[in-house]
Design an enzyme around this catalytic site. Structure first.
Site, PDB file in Angstrom:
ATOM      1  CE  LYS A 115      -3.578  -2.261   2.732  1.00 25.47           C
ATOM      2  NZ  LYS A 115      -4.718  -2.536   2.433  1.00 25.47           N
ATOM      3  CG  HIS A 234     -12.741  -2.354   7.582  1.00 26.55           C
ATOM      4  ND1 HIS A 234     -13.358  -1.399   7.243  1.00 26.55           N
ATOM      5  CD2 HIS A 234     -12.133  -2.410   8.800  1.00 26.55           C
ATOM      6  CE1 HIS A 234     -13.141  -0.611   8.551  1.00 26.55           C
ATOM      7  NE2 HIS A 234     -12.447  -1.263   9.413  1.00 26.55           N
ATOM      8  NE  ARG A 290      -6.292  -9.776  -4.610  1.00 25.66           N
ATOM      9  CZ  ARG A 290      -7.410  -9.595  -4.254  1.00 25.66           C
ATOM     10  NH1 ARG A 290      -8.639  -9.497  -4.943  1.00 25.66           N
ATOM     11  NH2 ARG A 290      -7.437  -8.777  -3.109  1.00 25.66           N
TER      12      ARG A 290
HETATM   13  P1  ADP Z   1      -7.588  -4.380   2.787  1.00 19.97           P
HETATM   14  O1  ADP Z   1      -6.381  -4.252   1.839  1.00 19.97           O
HETATM   15  O2  ADP Z   1      -7.381  -4.817   4.013  1.00 19.97           O
HETATM   16  O3  ADP Z   1      -8.998  -4.685   2.012  1.00 19.97           O
HETATM   17  P2  ADP Z   1      -8.281  -1.432   2.124  1.00 19.97           P
HETATM   18  O4  ADP Z   1      -7.345  -0.277   2.218  1.00 19.97           O
HETATM   19  O5  ADP Z   1      -8.648  -1.854   0.769  1.00 19.97           O
HETATM   20  O6  ADP Z   1      -7.816  -2.723   3.192  1.00 19.97           O
HETATM   21  O7  ADP Z   1      -9.505  -0.878   2.987  1.00 19.97           O
HETATM   22  C1  ADP Z   1     -10.541  -1.782   3.217  1.00 19.97           C
HETATM   23  C2  ADP Z   1     -11.883  -1.115   3.712  1.00 19.97           C
HETATM   24  O8  ADP Z   1     -11.406  -0.333   4.830  1.00 19.97           O
HETATM   25  C3  ADP Z   1     -12.549   0.009   2.932  1.00 19.97           C
HETATM   26  O9  ADP Z   1     -13.253  -0.464   1.919  1.00 19.97           O
HETATM   27  C4  ADP Z   1     -13.172   0.853   3.716  1.00 19.97           C
HETATM   28  O10 ADP Z   1     -14.301   0.292   4.089  1.00 19.97           O
HETATM   29  C5  ADP Z   1     -12.169   0.885   4.978  1.00 19.97           C
HETATM   30  N1  ADP Z   1     -11.243   1.972   5.184  1.00 19.97           N
HETATM   31  C6  ADP Z   1     -10.026   1.959   4.666  1.00 19.97           C
HETATM   32  N2  ADP Z   1      -9.483   3.277   4.701  1.00 19.97           N
HETATM   33  C7  ADP Z   1     -10.435   3.867   5.028  1.00 19.97           C
HETATM   34  C8  ADP Z   1     -10.349   5.313   5.358  1.00 19.97           C
HETATM   35  N3  ADP Z   1      -9.460   6.226   5.420  1.00 19.97           N
HETATM   36  N4  ADP Z   1     -11.680   5.782   5.837  1.00 19.97           N
HETATM   37  C9  ADP Z   1     -12.655   5.026   5.944  1.00 19.97           C
HETATM   38  N5  ADP Z   1     -12.779   3.848   5.793  1.00 19.97           N
HETATM   39  C10 ADP Z   1     -11.542   3.243   5.322  1.00 19.97           C
END
Ligand code: ADP
Length: 441
Positions: A115, A234, A290
Site C-alpha cells: 500500500k 471491512h 489480481r
Molecule cells: P484491505 O486491503 O485490508 O482490504 P483497504 O485499504 O482496501 O484494506 O480498505 C478496506 C476497507 O476499509 C475499505 O473498503 C473501507 O471500508 C475501510 N477503510 C479503509 N481506509 C479507510 C479510510 N481512510 N476511511 C474510512 N474507511 C476506510
C-alpha cells in the site's frame, strides 16, 4: 497456451477451469488432501494432490506447486485470488521455470501490491489521495504529528495488509500511540511486516473500485467501476456495477485516474484500483494486482469475460481496441457457510443443494449435494450474481434467486443477505461502508 495449472481452490478455480475450457486450453487442478472431493479437482482435466490440508503445506507451498507444474507439463499458472496471487516471489519463480504467470510482472506486484509503494506511484500519477503520512510511520511521535496536521479520526493501516484485517481507528491523541503499537504488532504477526501508515478516516464513504485491463502492448482500459460499500468488518459482502451514485463526469475522471496509475508502472494484466468516495470526491486506497472476487458484476454489465481476457493477455494478445459499453445493472451476494446471526463459520456436509436459474441469474459456486465443506479454508461457498435492465430489477432478481437457492445441512448467511436486499436504504442505494454497523434485522 495449451495447458494451465490453477494454483487455487473453490469457486475461483472452477471459474478459471470454465474459462480455459471455452478457450480450448487443458486444465490441471491442484488440491490438498482435505480437498480431494472438491469440485475444481473433479472438473479439471487432470488433478494433483500437492499436500495436506493446511494451506502453508499445500496451496501456499511453492516447491510443491512447481513440482506439480513440471510433472504435468503446463505452459502457465493461474493463481486466482488470495493464496499466492499477489506474491511477487511466486511470479518470479514461475519466470525462472519458464512458466507463464497469469498476472502482472513481479515488478508490478512489487510496485503496487504494497500500500505504501502504491501511494508513491499514485502521487507520481497525480491520483488523489487522502491526507496522511503516505509513507511508513516509525514512531508514536511521528504518528501524533501527522494526526495533529490532518485532524482526527485517523486510520492506522498495515502497508502489507489485506482482507480488511489489522486496521485501527484512532479518535484522539490519547488512543493513537497504543493503537499504533497494536497495529504494528498485528501486522508483524499477520503479514510478516510491521510497517504501518496513517491516513484520514472518513466516517461515511462508499467503496468504489475501477476494473483495469491492460495488455503487454501498452494498452490499458478501465472497464467501469464497482460499488462495494456493503461490508462487514471491512470485508465486502455485496458488490454492484456500476456504482449507482456516480455521475458521468466523476466516473470519467475516476477511471482516468486509475488508468494513469496503471500506466505509470507499465502495468499489464487485470488489476483493480480501489478508492473511497465521499461528498463528490474520490481518494485512492490501494491496488489489487489480481482478479477480484467481485469480477462477475463487471462481466455482467460489460459483456467482457475478464478471466478469458486475463489469460489472453498473458499469452501476449492485445485487448479489444473499442471502449467497453455498459448495459443494465448487476449485483453480487457472497454466500458464506456461517451462522447468519453470529457469523460463526458453519462448515459441514451439504445434504441438499439446488441453484436458482431463470433470466439474469448466475451462480459461481463450489457446492454440490453431499459435498462436505471443509473447515480449513475461507467460508465463502458461492456467489450469486444478478443482472437486470436497471438496479431495481437486479435487486428484485437477486431476492427471488436467493429465495430459490437451497443449501441444506450447513448454515449460511442467505437470510442476512435477504434482509439487506430488502432494506429501504439499500433499495435507495443510500449506503456507506458503515451501513452494516447499525443494520438490524
Ligand atoms: P484491505 O486491503 O485490508 O482490504 P483497504 O485499504 O482496501 O484494506 O480498505 C478496506 C476497507 O476499509 C475499505 O473498503 C473501507 O471500508 C475501510 N477503510 C479503509 N481506509 C479507510 C479510510 N481512510 N476511511 C474510512 N474507511 C476506510
Amino acid at each position: 497456451m495449451k495447458k494451465i495449472l490453477i494454483a487455487n481452490r473453490g469457486e475461483i478455480a472452477v471459474r478459471i477451469i470454465r474459462a480455459c475450457k471455452e478457450l480450448g486450453i487443458s486444465t490441471v487442478a491442484i488440491h490438498s488432501s482435505a480437498d480431494k472431493d472438491s469440485l475444481h479437482a473433479k472438473l479439471a482435466d487432470e488433478s494433483v494432490c500437492i499436500g495436506p490440508g493446511p494451506s502453508l503445506q499445500s496451496y501456499l507451498h511453492i516447491p510443491c506447486l512447481m513440482s506439480a507444474a513440471e510433472i504435468t507439463g503446463v505452459d502457465a499458472i493461474h493463481p486466482g485470488y488470495g493464496f499466492l496471487s499477489e506474491s511477487a516471489e511466486f511470479a518470479k519463480v514461475c519466470q525462472i521455470y519458464g512458466i507463464t504467470f497469469i498476472g502482472p510482472l513481479p515488478s508490478h506486484i512489487d510496485a503496487l501490491g504494497d500500500k505504501v509503494r502504491a501511494k508513491k506511484a499514485a502521487i507520481q500519477a497525480g491520483v488523489p489521495l487522502l491526507p496522511g503520512s503516505n509513507g511508513v510511520v516509525h514512531s508514536a511521535a511521528e504518528a501524533l504529528a501527522f494526526a495533529e496536521e490532518i485532524g482526527y479520526p485517523v486510520i492506522i493501516k498495515a502497508s502489507a495488509g489485506g482482507g480488511g484485517r489489522g486496521m485501527k481507528i484512532a479518535r484522539d491523541a490519547k488512543q493513537l500511540p497504543r493503537l499504533l503499537q497494536l497495529a504494528q504488532n498485528e501486522a508483524k504477526i499477520g503479514f510478516n511486516n510491521p510497517d504501518c501508515f496513517i491516513e484520514k478516516y472518513l466516517e461515511k464513504p462508499r467503496h468504489v473500485e475501477v476494473q483495469l485491463v491492460a495488455d503487454s502492448h501498452g494498452n490499458c482500459i478501465a472497464v467501469g467501476e464497482r460499488d462495494c460499500s456493503i461490508q462487514r468488518r471491512h470485508q465486502k459482502l455485496i458488490e454492484e456495477a456500476l456504482c449507482p451514485v456516480l455521475d458521468e463526469q466523476t466516473r470519467a475522471s475516476l477511471c482516468e485516474s486509475a488508468v494513469n496509475l496503471a500506466k505509470i508502472v507499465g502495468y499489464q494484466s487485470l488489476g483493480t484500483a480501489e478508492f473511497l468516495y465521499e461528498n463528490g470526491s474520490f481518494y485512492f486506497m490501494e491496488m489489487n494486482t489480481r482478479v477480484q472476487v467481485e469480477h462477475p458484476v463487471t462481466e455482467m454489465v460489460s459483456g467482457m469475460d475478464l478471466v478469458k481476457q486475463q489469460i489472453l493477455i498473458a499469452a501476449g494478445e492485445k485487448i479489444p481496441a473499442q471502449q467497453p459499453q455498459f448495459s443494465g445493472h448487476s449485483i453480487e451476494c457472497r454466500i458464506n457457510a456461517e451462522d447468519p446471526r453470529t457469523f460463526a463459520p458453519w462448515p459441514g456436509l451439504v445434504t441438499s443443494y439446488h441453484e436458482p436459474g431463470g433470466p439474469g441469474v448466475r451462480v459461481d459456486s463450489l457446492l454440490y449435494t453431499n459435498y462436505r465443506v471443509p473447515s480449513l479454508y475461507d467460508s465463502m461457498v458461492a456467489k450469486v450474481i444478478s443482472h437486470g435492465a436497471n438496479r431495481e430489477e437486479a435487486r428484485l432478481r437477486m431476492i427471488r434467486a436467493l429465495e430459490e437457492l437451497r443449501i441444506e445441512g450447513i448454515r449460511t448467511n442467505i437470510p442476512f443477505q435477504l434482509a439487506v436486499l430488502k432494506d429501504d436504504s439499500f433499495k435507495a442505494a443510500n449506503v456507506s461502508t458503515n451501513f452494516l454497523q447499525s443494520f438490524e434485522w
